[in-house]
Enzyme design. Structure first.
Site: not given
Length: 289
Positions: A11-13, A39, A64, A127, A131, A152
């Site tokens: 993913g992005q992170l 997971i 997400t 969502y 979380k 963001w």
């Protein structure tokens, strides 16, 4: 520092963490492909913990898709709560520090003051709810954790608002963008830097923290800055949230107070405009190459 396992590495992170680790020459991080690091697979996770005996786990894995979650609550809950529970339980059993990424969507967003870690949560989307449930389950299973709420996220990697605006700015003459949702963009590279700083410092100041870039803006002003800094010529029209209905409701105001992260973790946090300039410069360099 010990071994660090990164879940959700594609993913992005996860990609930003890999990039920063390479730049800083930080070793010991294992970026696990989802095929072997699900997971929701308790047996597989147990084997990974036994094999690696990690000092830290960074969980970037999450459901997400904010709007789809309204129709897929149970799937979102399995990933965002049950998957986190699986990791937290194993971290507790192995003495592993868990670094969990959460979101500003745990708040209703009805106020007008920067949100602190002690402010009441009241998610208004599936969502955000799932979380928050992930956050809550961690504290029941381990006391060695850092939960980082962010907002963001954007970067050179994966899909995000900045890259979407750059693409649409080239394709269209006019863009209508929401101006009455206010928050703070976060350069995922900065968040990755913060995570690695926490690990490298071996901080014991466990708990819940807010991390976004400094400053405040709306989606409209964020987009305008993207176009101005990138030299993109496109007409932008500010619109209200009510003019762009979505399945999920977003917080209208989700600016987070980062005082705790700066004082207890010693993090230096860049302003969103400075980080946006950095990201756009890197994207321009990548295109030129």
């Amino acid at each position: 520092m010990g071994k660090v396992l990164v879940f959700g590495a594609s993913g992005q992170l996860g990609q930003c963490l890999a990039h920063v680790a390479r730049e800083r020459n930080v070793g010991g991080l294992e970026f696990l492909p989802e095929a072997q690091a699900n997971i929701l697979d308790v047996a597989g996770l147990t084997a990974l913990f036994e094999q690696h005996q990690p000092a830290y786990v960074i969980n970037c894995a999450a459901y997400t898709a904010v709007d789809k979650a309204e129709d897929e609550l149970e799937l979102a809950r399995r990933i965002n709560r049950d998957g986190v529970e699986n990791l937290a339980r194993l971290c507790g059993e192995h003495g592993t520090v868990l670094i969990q990424i959460s979101t500003d969507f745990v708040f209703a967003g009805t106020g007008n003051q920067p949100l602190t870690e002690t402010d009441d949560t009241a998610p208004i989307s599936a969502y955000g709810l799932t979380k928050l449930e992930g956050e809550q389950v961690i504290a029941t299973l381990t006391d060695r954790y850092f939960i980082l709420r962010t907002s963001w996220l954007y970067s050179e990697f994966a899909g995000n608002f900045v890259k979407t605006m750059l693409k649409l700015g080239q394709e269209r003459d006019e863009l209508r963008i929401i101006w009455d949702q206010v928050g703070t963009p976060t350069y995922a590279i900065d968040l990755a830097e913060a995570i690695l700083s926490i690990i490298e410092s071996q901080s014991q100041a466990f708990g819940l923290y807010h991390y976004s870039n400094e400053g405040v803006t709306s989606w409209y002003d964020f987009a305008t800055a993207i176009f101005e800094l990138s030299g993109t010529t496109v007409r932008t029209v500010p619109i209200r949230t009510s003019e762009y209905p979505t399945k999920a409701t977003r917080p209208a105001f989700s600016v987070m107070d980062k005082t705790k992260a700066k004082t207890q973790l010693g993090l230096a946090i860049p302003h969103w405009q400075a980080s946006l300039k950095t990201c756009l410069a890197r994207l321009a360099t990548a295109v030129a190459e």
